[in-house]
Design a protein around this motif. Structure first.
Motif: not given
Ligand code: NI
Ligand code: MN
Length: 225
Positions: A135, A155, A158, A182
């Motif tokens: 992300y 995830l 990030a 995350c």
């Protein structure tokens, strides 16, 4: 999956054989001229219209023939500037590409192109691939919509702005990490200009106290995700 940092919020990701470049702005990079000649890209992803994310977009797109993926207002503007390959989307929409599935997520920021053209809303990118899930929030404030991300995806990493002043700072980015569930954060959008200079040691200590790995990449470094 490889993450190559080019400075500010400009980075490349190699996902299998596919090369993605995000938010092309190479001014802070001492190798800018070489990169403009040598950088290859299959896709260029643009989070919003501000010049510190789009300065080198048109040149890079025309040189590489890459497909520009962004909000519709930005891709339409790129088409009018002579870019042949564009894919317009908007917040909340997903599309499957050869590298994986891309979803445009909400961001709280502003967005206008360097010539004053309206650029729609700023976005982030959620990317699901066979090699991992990433992300990139784009420029944004901390916001509760981030809690949606783990409802969609687990995830691996990030990529968040940490420079404060124009976006989240480190403390809010660490709160974002908790909402995102995350533990591995790559910080971007720091140190480029005096208002976004950060204390690296203090920032990493603050992250470590929360059990989060905060990576503050050096320009032209590569990270294996
Ligand atoms: Ni911005
Ligand atoms: Mn910015």
């Amino acid at each position: 999956m490889k993450f190559n940092f080019y400075g500010h919020s400009c980075f490349g990701m190699e996902i299998g054989q596919t090369r993605l470049v995000f938010d092309p702005f190479l001014d802070p990079n001492p190798k800018k001229e070489e990169l403009l000649n040598e950088l290859e890209a299959d896709y260029i992803l643009v989070s919003h219209g501000h010049v510190d994310h789009t300065q080198d977009l048109l040149a890079l797109a025309k040189k590489t023939g890459a497909t520009i993926v962004s909000v519709f207002e930005i891709t339409e503007w790129c088409s009018r500037q002579g870019c042949e390959h564009v894919w317009g989307m908007n917040t909340g929409g997903s599309h499957s590409f050869d590298f994986g599935t891309l979803k445009l997520t909400s961001a709280i920021h502003s967005s206008v192109l360097p010539d004053g053209t309206y650029a729609g809303n700023p976005v982030g990118f959620l990317i699901n691939t066979e090699q991992g899930n990433i992300y990139y929030s784009g420029d944004t404030a901390l916001n509760l919509d981030m809690k949606l991300i783990p409802m969609w995806t687990e995830l691996d990493c990030a990529i968040l702005p940490v420079g404060d002043n124009f976006t989240m700072g480190v403390s809010d980015a660490l709160k974002a990490a908790e909402m995102l569930e995350c533990k591995k954060i790559i910080g971007v959008h720091f140190d480029t200009f005096p208002p976004i200079a950060i204390d690296h040691i203090k920032s990493k200590e603050e992250a470590a106290l929360k059990g989060i790995e905060l990576i503050l990449p050096e320009i032209n470094s590569t990270i294996e995700i």
